[in-house]
Every structure is written in structure tokens, then in C-alpha cells.
Design an enzyme around this catalytic site. Sequence first.
Site, PDB file in Angstrom:
ATOM      1  CB  CYS A   1     -17.639  -3.946  17.644  1.00  0.00           C
ATOM      2  SG  CYS A   1     -18.605  -2.553  18.237  1.00  0.00           S
TER       3      CYS A   1
ATOM      4  CB  CYS B   1      -0.923   0.010   1.215  1.00  0.00           C
ATOM      5  SG  CYS B   1      -1.964   1.483   1.261  1.00  0.00           S
TER       6      CYS B   1
END
Length: 391
Positions: free
Chosen positions: A349, A5
Site C-alpha cells: 500500500c 459532496c
Amino acid sequence: MILNCPHFQQQDCVSCQWLEKPYATQLTDKEIDLKRLISPFILQNFTEILPPVQSSQKQFRNKAKMVVSGSVERPILGILKDQTDPQSGIDLCDCPLYPTEFEALFPILKDFIARAGLVPYNIAKKKGELKYILLTQSRYNQSIMLRFVLKSEQKRPLVERELPNLLAKLPKDSVVSLNIQPQHAAILEGETEIFLTEKTTIEENFNDIPLFIRPQGFFQTNPNVASQLYATAQNWIKDLAIQQFWDLFCGVGGFGLHCAKALQEKNENVQLTSIEISASAIASATKSAEQLQLKNITFASLDSAQFALNEKSATPDLVIVNPPRRGIGKPLAEFLNQLGTPYLIYSSCNARTMAQDFEALSNYSLQKVQLFDMFPHTSHYEVLTFLVKKS
């Protein structure tokens, strides 16, 4: 680096803060963090800690949230490196986390921006119209939900003029809308949603359960891992003696529908009550249940804690909770602890707030724990837990 990336290498985008960490190490670090947080509740010879569910390391996202900068002729879709500088736009159209299909879509969108005269919003000058482009893809049929976040409705006639040409290039059954966000603030979306297509939802499908994604509704960003999360919950409860159960913070119904389908295959009289504050999410969940021809399901758009604290009907045999990051909170946790349902499924989460909620669930023992790597290359993860009432 496990993903090539250039944006991370140049430190233009550092959202994937763990990109230099080998994937096996990422998983180990998450497991260590989870075990540390829940260690007071792990019981020897009782609590089963299952192996983590891994994710693909690239192209796992179904969603892109693109800040629009640059000019109307040459728009930049991505992020602003400096939130106060409209000239600091970084183009992230080649982000390796997006589905491969997005690559062909971004040039089409840039062309559309130019044709419809959607001038990118300039935060310094407080001028311009187009703030964000929000994209969601269905892995089931590749349809797209495309939302243009605008300052006003001023450009709507131009958008509608150019729309047929755009729709011809989008996958079948796609949804296009304008979201109006008039405030000069870093707020992703406003309250007004104007649909430009007849369809208002895109259909996803996990484990033969249709799920409908709408604008402004929550939906998991990693469909492959999410489908395994729901299937695991279904598998944990399918053989239990359950007559009625609650699904709190139910969203579009992922957990409740998976469990109801499995339970009603053995006993069609099983009852489900699903609660979610978002009315549009409840509309999606209702549509799924109708398509599955499930019976004895009640959906209500209410605050989950308010519903539970005021509910006077019989005690359910199972309660599923899937709260936002803040957790279910002390009042609801204390109420569930006294309610005495035999089984609890808690999906989180944020294991930190989950552990805080566990402190109030003193009448329960933690039987199963499994980590789901919903968010690779970051410190975040999803965790599914199964608790049973102490005898």
C-alpha cells in the site's frame, strides 16, 4: 467534481483530496507515480505492466470511523474540523463513500446514544463517555460490526439495557462491542474489547473464500477491489510448481488462503505457513482454513521478520509478503534475497517503501506489476508485484 459532496465543497472534510480530479486522471497520476518509483526495476521485454484495476467511485467503503460530538440528545457523527474544539463537529452520515445501508443505520445509532445516555466525550473539558463509533459491513451478508469506543465501562449497564432494542434493528449475525479507551489522546481504540453479542466476528466472502473480520484487526476497506487483488495473486501462481510457501504479514489470510485453495486443488500436499503478529487475525485465518477444509496449513502469531530470520526448514517455493506502509524492511529483504525462493509476491500500500525493499532484492527480476485503486479520490493505491529469481 466527480462526486457531489457538500462537505468537500465547503472544505469541512477534505479527506478525498483528489475529488475535483476526473477519475481517469486520478488513475493516470497514480500510474505515473508507481512507474517513477519502480523505474529502476522495470526490465525491457520482461516486466509486464498490467492495466490498473479500477474502483467504484462511490459507496465503495465497507467501514466508517465516526468521531462522536454534539450532545447526548443530538449527537453528531463524523469528524471534528478542529481537533481542539468539541463544538466543531461535522456530521458525515451522508458521506457518499459509505454503503447505502449505512444511511438507515445512523439515525438508529443516534437514537441509541440518547437512550443509553452515552454523553459524547468533550476533549476540552475531558468529560463525557462516547468517543467514537466504528462500523464495518460485510458485503457478503450485510451483517454489521458495531463498536462503541468509550472512556470507561461506567455506561455498560445502560447499554446492555437498551441492547435488545438495538439488535432488533440491526442485520442478522451482527456483532456489537464496547471498546474501552481511557486515555485523553486522539487514539482510535483501547486494548479492552467487551463483546455484547455471542458472535465476535462477521463473515465476508471473496471468491468463495470465507474471511472473518474481528475488532482491532486489519481488513481492506474496499471489498470489491480487494477481492480482485486476491484473485489476481491466485491466478498468477496457480500453475506454478509449488510444494510449500509462506504468507508473511498474512492478516486474516486473504492471499495465502486464495493461493492454497488453488494449489491444493491440483496437489493436496501443498504446504502453507502463514505468519501474522496479531493473534486475533490468526484466529480468523484459522477459522477460514477449517471452513474450507484445507490441509497442511500452519498459522502462527509471530513477527514476520523474526519468523523468517529464524526459520531453519526447507526453502519455500514461493513467499508472499503484504506488509504495512513501512514495508518489509532491509533485514527481511536481504534475508529473502539470500534465501533463494524461486518466486516472490509483494503486495504493497506504499510503493515508495516497496521500491526501497526492491533495492535489497537484487537476485530477483520484476516480472509483473498491477495497480489496484483501493483508495479512490486520494493519492494512495495498492500495487501487486510478482518477482522471479534470476537464473
